[in-house]
Design a protein around this motif. Structure first.
Motif, mmCIF file in Angstrom:
data_model
loop_
_atom_site.group_PDB
_atom_site.id
_atom_site.type_symbol
_atom_site.label_atom_id
_atom_site.label_comp_id
_atom_site.label_asym_id
_atom_site.label_seq_id
_atom_site.Cartn_x
_atom_site.Cartn_y
_atom_site.Cartn_z
ATOM 1 N N THR A 64 1.061 16.923 -41.577
ATOM 2 C CA THR A 64 -0.376 15.454 -41.545
ATOM 3 C C THR A 64 -1.321 16.061 -39.959
ATOM 4 O OG1 THR A 64 0.989 14.577 -42.835
ATOM 5 C CG2 THR A 64 -1.271 13.512 -42.015
ATOM 6 N N TYR A 66 -1.699 18.140 -37.833
ATOM 7 C CA TYR A 66 -2.365 18.931 -37.935
ATOM 8 C C TYR A 66 -3.595 19.583 -39.220
ATOM 9 C CZ TYR A 66 1.648 21.464 -35.569
ATOM 10 O OH TYR A 66 2.377 21.725 -34.181
ATOM 11 N N LEU A 67 -3.448 18.777 -39.799
ATOM 12 C CA LEU A 67 -4.358 18.271 -40.629
ATOM 13 C C LEU A 67 -5.301 18.129 -40.756
ATOM 14 C CD1 LEU A 67 -2.197 17.934 -44.074
ATOM 15 C CD2 LEU A 67 -3.565 20.375 -42.992
ATOM 16 N N THR A 148 2.951 19.530 -46.914
ATOM 17 C CA THR A 148 1.761 19.229 -45.081
ATOM 18 C C THR A 148 1.422 20.767 -44.580
ATOM 19 O OG1 THR A 148 2.734 18.236 -44.113
ATOM 20 C CG2 THR A 148 1.274 17.127 -45.330
ATOM 21 N N LEU A 151 0.470 24.113 -46.197
ATOM 22 C CA LEU A 151 -1.065 23.844 -46.102
ATOM 23 C C LEU A 151 -1.224 24.505 -45.265
ATOM 24 C CD1 LEU A 151 -3.847 23.108 -48.141
ATOM 25 C CD2 LEU A 151 -3.568 20.844 -48.129
ATOM 26 N N TYR A 152 -1.701 23.314 -43.982
ATOM 27 C CA TYR A 152 -1.751 23.773 -42.739
ATOM 28 C C TYR A 152 -1.477 25.083 -42.365
ATOM 29 C CZ TYR A 152 -1.708 24.720 -37.843
ATOM 30 O OH TYR A 152 -2.754 25.041 -36.133
ATOM 31 N N LEU A 156 -5.161 26.164 -44.293
ATOM 32 C CA LEU A 156 -5.633 25.514 -43.464
ATOM 33 C C LEU A 156 -6.213 26.117 -42.421
ATOM 34 C CD1 LEU A 156 -6.464 21.824 -45.266
ATOM 35 C CD2 LEU A 156 -8.164 24.377 -44.926
ATOM 36 N N SER A 160 -9.394 27.808 -40.166
ATOM 37 C CA SER A 160 -9.762 27.519 -38.836
ATOM 38 C C SER A 160 -9.736 27.932 -37.431
ATOM 39 C CB SER A 160 -9.583 25.871 -38.895
ATOM 40 O OG SER A 160 -8.034 26.544 -38.929
#
Length: 316
Positions: A64, A66-67, A148, A151-152, A156, A160
């Motif tokens: 989380t 990191y997100l 999470t 996802l990172y 994401l 990024s």
């Protein structure tokens, strides 16, 4: 000479912003740790050891923070580029063809193969002095254990990082030539990972992502980055959950071997074109010596090297 001084300022500023981004990640991580601790305290009132244990276990796999951090990171470099990050920095050059895209794919496996080779050399040297980099390797290649973190790490994170290093970084450095932009953005990308075992791998695939961005589009670099993280890294790891480990290892080694052979054959086939590309886009003479006089660049490098040494552990 003024252009070289500007290049030094550009690299120094970008390095400083990478440090700022790293500090933001630490602050967000600390804040999120307090939030999780408070939640566990409400779940287990008065049981300090259980609160500490549950908090530690949760944060070990949670992504989380990191997100949250990537949002701040992209914002930092968006402001640095004065709004160009989502405009001219994302411009497309040549149209990508299926033939060329599938020529680039094997290099992801070749980079993985080189990653293991370099790590073997470093591990052998460190073992002579009673140290191991096994924790660093595990950190670099471990499977995502929460949605999470998945996802990172798989979506994401790659997006990024491409926006920051192949968007803001590459386009800033491009004023001093394509090769300068490709080399510097890739080197800084490798350093940013703060992991000794990951530096050469990240810098190596960074060269591929930077070339694809500068000659085709950052969107193709994002796709290659996602394929590397989602399919090759995390995907292969997850196969071991549904298939025997020996089969997964054999498939993985086979893919690494085929990808590496294809990459070497492609490098041989296009060696003259590569040599000509480097010659046509080489930066002004002396620019790297000028750039490496930047104090911020050295602070960035030395600090991340210091942090990467923290991933080493005594042998045995």
């Amino acid at each position: 000479m003024e252009n070289m001084k500007q290049a030094r300022r550009d690299v120094g500023t970008f390095s400083g912003l990478c440090l700022l981004y790293g500090m933001v990640m630490l602050l967000v991580s600390g804040f999120w740790g307090m939030v999780v601790t408070l939640y566990q305290a409400l779940q287990h009132p008065g049981r300090a050891e259980e609160i500490a244990y549950e908090t530690y276990e949760f944060l070990q796999t949670d992504g989380t923070h990191y997100l949250i951090s990537v949002g701040f990171g992209v914002l930092i470099f968006y402001l640095y580029r004065n709004g160009k990050l989502f405009k001219s920095d994302l411009r497309t050059n040549k149209k990508m063809t299926a033939a060329w895209f599938f020529r680039f794919l094997p290099f992801l496996f070749f980079a993985q193969f080189a990653f293991f080779g370099v790590n073997f050399i470093f591990e052998s040297i460190l073992n002579l002095f009673g140290w191991t980099m096994a924790p660093a390797v595990e950190q670099a290649s471990g499977q995502s254990e929460s949605w999470t973190m998945f996802l990172y790490a798989s979506i994401l994170g790659p997006i990024s990082e491409e926006l920051i290093f192949r968007g803001a970084g590459l386009r800033t450095f491009e004023t001093n030539g394509k090769m300068f932009a490709i080399v510097m953005s890739s080197m800084l990308f490798g350093v940013f990972h703060g992991n000794l075992s990951q530096f050469f791998f990240a810098a190596g695939v960074g060269l591929l992502f930077a070339y694809v961005t500068i000659e085709y589009s950052i969107y193709w670099a994002m796709l290659l980055h996602i394929i590397n993280n989602l399919v090759i890294s995390d995907g292969i790891s997850r196969l071991s959950m549904v298939m025997p480990g020996e089969i997964v290892e054999s498939v993985y080694l086979g893919l690494l071997g085929i990808g590496s052979i294809l990459s070497i054959l492609l490098l041989i086939r296009y060696r003259f074109a590569i040599k000509q590309y480097v010659k046509d886009h080489r930066p002004p003479k002396g620019i790297y010596q000028q750039v490496f006089r930047s104090p911020l660049l050295w602070i960035f490098i030395l600090l991340l090297v210091y942090l990467s040494l923290g991933t080493l552990a005594p042998l045995g």
